[in-house]
Design a protein around this motif. Structure first.
Motif, PDB file in Angstrom:
ATOM      1  N   GLY A 103      17.671   3.624 -51.076  1.00 40.07           N
ATOM      2  CA  GLY A 103      17.621   4.375 -52.320  1.00 40.07           C
ATOM      3  C   GLY A 103      18.086   5.811 -52.135  1.00 40.07           C
ATOM      4  N   THR A 104      18.422   6.454 -53.226  1.00 39.23           N
ATOM      5  CA  THR A 104      18.942   7.814 -53.199  1.00 39.23           C
ATOM      6  C   THR A 104      17.977   8.795 -52.554  1.00 39.23           C
ATOM      7  OG1 THR A 104      20.214   7.358 -55.194  1.00 39.23           O
ATOM      8  CG2 THR A 104      19.884   9.666 -54.649  1.00 39.23           C
ATOM      9  N   ARG A 105      16.685   8.655 -52.785  1.00 39.09           N
ATOM     10  CA  ARG A 105      15.699   9.568 -52.187  1.00 39.09           C
ATOM     11  C   ARG A 105      15.822   9.557 -50.670  1.00 39.09           C
ATOM     12  NH1 ARG A 105      10.664  10.196 -49.929  1.00 39.09           N
ATOM     13  NH2 ARG A 105       9.430  11.890 -50.816  1.00 39.09           N
ATOM     14  N   GLU A 106      15.887   8.378 -50.090  1.00 43.46           N
ATOM     15  CA  GLU A 106      16.001   8.282 -48.627  1.00 43.46           C
ATOM     16  C   GLU A 106      17.352   8.817 -48.145  1.00 43.46           C
ATOM     17  OE1 GLU A 106      13.165   7.523 -47.051  1.00 43.46           O
ATOM     18  OE2 GLU A 106      12.290   7.125 -49.010  1.00 43.46           O
ATOM     19  N   ASP A 107      18.411   8.553 -48.915  1.00 36.26           N
ATOM     20  CA  ASP A 107      19.734   9.081 -48.561  1.00 36.26           C
ATOM     21  C   ASP A 107      19.716  10.608 -48.505  1.00 36.26           C
ATOM     22  OD1 ASP A 107      20.825   6.516 -48.447  1.00 36.26           O
ATOM     23  OD2 ASP A 107      21.688   6.624 -50.464  1.00 36.26           O
ATOM     24  N   ILE A 108      19.014  11.246 -49.460  1.00 26.72           N
ATOM     25  CA  ILE A 108      18.929  12.708 -49.488  1.00 26.72           C
ATOM     26  C   ILE A 108      18.151  13.217 -48.286  1.00 26.72           C
ATOM     27  CG2 ILE A 108      17.964  14.680 -50.743  1.00 26.72           C
ATOM     28  CD1 ILE A 108      18.650  13.111 -53.339  1.00 26.72           C
ATOM     29  N   LEU A 109      17.042  12.565 -47.957  1.00 28.72           N
ATOM     30  CA  LEU A 109      16.257  12.988 -46.787  1.00 28.72           C
ATOM     31  C   LEU A 109      17.079  12.879 -45.509  1.00 28.72           C
ATOM     32  CD1 LEU A 109      12.800  11.418 -47.661  1.00 28.72           C
ATOM     33  CD2 LEU A 109      13.351  13.864 -47.512  1.00 28.72           C
ATOM     34  N   VAL A 110      17.808  11.787 -45.341  1.00 30.19           N
ATOM     35  CA  VAL A 110      18.650  11.615 -44.147  1.00 30.19           C
ATOM     36  C   VAL A 110      19.746  12.672 -44.115  1.00 30.19           C
ATOM     37  CG1 VAL A 110      20.333  10.084 -43.043  1.00 30.19           C
ATOM     38  CG2 VAL A 110      18.146   9.167 -43.833  1.00 30.19           C
ATOM     39  N   ARG A 111      20.339  12.942 -45.263  1.00 29.95           N
ATOM     40  CA  ARG A 111      21.419  13.922 -45.336  1.00 29.95           C
ATOM     41  C   ARG A 111      20.945  15.346 -45.033  1.00 29.95           C
ATOM     42  NH1 ARG A 111      23.203  15.425 -51.028  1.00 29.95           N
ATOM     43  NH2 ARG A 111      21.328  16.652 -50.721  1.00 29.95           N
ATOM     44  N   ASP A 112      19.786  15.719 -45.555  1.00 32.83           N
ATOM     45  CA  ASP A 112      19.354  17.108 -45.489  1.00 32.83           C
ATOM     46  C   ASP A 112      18.414  17.448 -44.350  1.00 32.83           C
ATOM     47  OD1 ASP A 112      20.911  17.480 -47.711  1.00 32.83           O
ATOM     48  OD2 ASP A 112      19.249  17.619 -49.121  1.00 32.83           O
ATOM     49  N   ALA A 113      17.892  16.467 -43.667  1.00 30.30           N
ATOM     50  CA  ALA A 113      16.938  16.728 -42.586  1.00 30.30           C
ATOM     51  C   ALA A 113      17.574  16.482 -41.221  1.00 30.30           C
ATOM     52  CB  ALA A 113      15.701  15.841 -42.757  1.00 30.30           C
ATOM     53  N   THR A 114      17.005  17.119 -40.226  1.00 31.30           N
ATOM     54  CA  THR A 114      17.395  16.871 -38.839  1.00 31.30           C
ATOM     55  C   THR A 114      16.215  16.224 -38.136  1.00 31.30           C
ATOM     56  OG1 THR A 114      16.639  19.068 -38.157  1.00 31.30           O
ATOM     57  CG2 THR A 114      18.964  18.852 -38.779  1.00 31.30           C
ATOM     58  N   GLY A 115      16.475  15.612 -37.012  1.00 30.70           N
ATOM     59  CA  GLY A 115      15.406  14.966 -36.263  1.00 30.70           C
ATOM     60  C   GLY A 115      14.726  13.859 -37.045  1.00 30.70           C
ATOM     61  N   VAL A 116      15.485  13.162 -37.862  1.00 31.93           N
ATOM     62  CA  VAL A 116      14.924  12.117 -38.721  1.00 31.93           C
ATOM     63  C   VAL A 116      14.403  10.957 -37.887  1.00 31.93           C
ATOM     64  CG1 VAL A 116      15.510  10.373 -40.461  1.00 31.93           C
ATOM     65  CG2 VAL A 116      16.346  12.719 -40.712  1.00 31.93           C
ATOM     66  N   ARG A 117      13.196  10.565 -38.190  1.00 27.68           N
ATOM     67  CA  ARG A 117      12.595   9.369 -37.599  1.00 27.68           C
ATOM     68  C   ARG A 117      12.290   8.431 -38.747  1.00 27.68           C
ATOM     69  NH1 ARG A 117      14.277  11.456 -33.653  1.00 27.68           N
ATOM     70  NH2 ARG A 117      13.099  12.261 -31.911  1.00 27.68           N
ATOM     71  N   HIS A 118      12.604   7.158 -38.556  1.00 30.18           N
ATOM     72  CA  HIS A 118      12.362   6.167 -39.609  1.00 30.18           C
ATOM     73  C   HIS A 118      11.042   5.462 -39.391  1.00 30.18           C
ATOM     74  CE1 HIS A 118      16.669   6.902 -40.084  1.00 30.18           C
ATOM     75  NE2 HIS A 118      16.429   6.610 -41.346  1.00 30.18           N
ATOM     76  N   LYS A 119      10.477   4.974 -40.457  1.00 33.44           N
ATOM     77  CA  LYS A 119       9.180   4.302 -40.434  1.00 33.44           C
ATOM     78  C   LYS A 119       9.325   2.883 -39.905  1.00 33.44           C
ATOM     79  CE  LYS A 119       5.309   3.324 -43.444  1.00 33.44           C
ATOM     80  NZ  LYS A 119       4.747   3.484 -44.773  1.00 33.44           N
ATOM     81  N   ASP A 120       8.647   2.605 -38.819  1.00 35.94           N
ATOM     82  CA  ASP A 120       8.571   1.257 -38.252  1.00 35.94           C
ATOM     83  C   ASP A 120       9.916   0.547 -38.175  1.00 35.94           C
ATOM     84  OD1 ASP A 120       5.773   1.574 -38.064  1.00 35.94           O
ATOM     85  OD2 ASP A 120       5.520   0.881 -40.129  1.00 35.94           O
ATOM     86  N   GLY A 121      10.961   1.259 -37.780  1.00 31.92           N
ATOM     87  CA  GLY A 121      12.275   0.651 -37.623  1.00 31.92           C
ATOM     88  C   GLY A 121      13.002   0.352 -38.919  1.00 31.92           C
ATOM     89  N   ASP A 122      12.432   0.708 -40.056  1.00 31.56           N
ATOM     90  CA  ASP A 122      13.076   0.494 -41.347  1.00 31.56           C
ATOM     91  C   ASP A 122      14.062   1.639 -41.582  1.00 31.56           C
ATOM     92  OD1 ASP A 122      13.823   0.367 -44.025  1.00 31.56           O
ATOM     93  OD2 ASP A 122      11.825  -0.181 -44.733  1.00 31.56           O
ATOM     94  N   ARG A 123      15.354   1.358 -41.524  1.00 31.75           N
ATOM     95  CA  ARG A 123      16.358   2.417 -41.618  1.00 31.75           C
ATOM     96  C   ARG A 123      16.375   3.105 -42.979  1.00 31.75           C
ATOM     97  NH1 ARG A 123      21.031   1.501 -44.226  1.00 31.75           N
ATOM     98  NH2 ARG A 123      21.384  -0.578 -45.050  1.00 31.75           N
ATOM     99  N   CYS A 124      15.639   2.564 -43.942  1.00 29.34           N
ATOM    100  CA  CYS A 124      15.624   3.158 -45.283  1.00 29.34           C
ATOM    101  C   CYS A 124      14.354   3.934 -45.588  1.00 29.34           C
ATOM    102  CB  CYS A 124      15.823   2.078 -46.343  1.00 29.34           C
ATOM    103  SG  CYS A 124      17.507   1.445 -46.378  1.00 29.34           S
TER     104      CYS A 124
END
Length: 168
Positions: A86-107
């Protein structure tokens, strides 16, 4: 005779800016401005810049909010780019550094750092569920509705509500 609105009053009326990362610090994301008339030539933006383009916009009043419902812009934070997220997750990935995903879920972004919040200039450590980061629209959807989106088809409203191109 039409009046000339200031550049600051015109900027929130531009539909180009859609989604933004906000710190929950009391910022007014809707950017409510108003006025009527046409743009003046007092410009402050460099030629070819978004600000220069905004300087050329005619400022008009808003239509009534009659018929506005959030659902008319589609499912919130839909996957309009086809990447499965979803767009919310796309924005977080785009704007944040050191992103860690929840339990291996890339979204599902579990945490990350927003180096400089565009509204406060502060560094924000994001942890899913902590309430420190809210993804919102720079142009409120109800404002867009009043300024012409009520005439768009459902697909165009969905794309507008999830547009990443000029998100802050």
């Amino acid at each position: 005779m039409p009046t000339t609105a200031s550049a600051a009053a015109r900027r929130p009326l531009a539909f180009a800016l859609v989604a933004a990362v906000l710190a929950v610090s009391g910022c007014d994301a809707a950017g409510q401005g108003g006025g009527s008339g046409s743009s003046g030539g007092s410009g402050g933006g460099a030629a070819g810049s978004a600000l220069a383009a905004v300087e050329t916009l005619t400022v008009k009043g808003r239509a009534p909010k009659t018929g506005y419902e959030r659902e008319k812009f589609g499912r919130p934070w839909a996957d309009t780019d086809g990447n499965g997220c979803g767009t919310r997750e796309d924005i977080l990935v785009r704007d944040a550094t050191g992103v860690r995903h929840k339990d291996g879920d890339r979204c599902k972004v579990a945490r990350g750092t927003i180096a400089a919040d565009p509204y406060t200039g502060r560094r924000i450590e994001f942890r899913r569920g902590d309430g420190k980061v809210d993804i919102d629209h720079v142009v409120a959807l109800s404002d867009a509705w009043q300024k012409g989106a009520h005439r768009w088809d459902a697909d165009k409203r969905l794309r507008f509500a999830n547009d990443l191109m000029l998100a802050a």
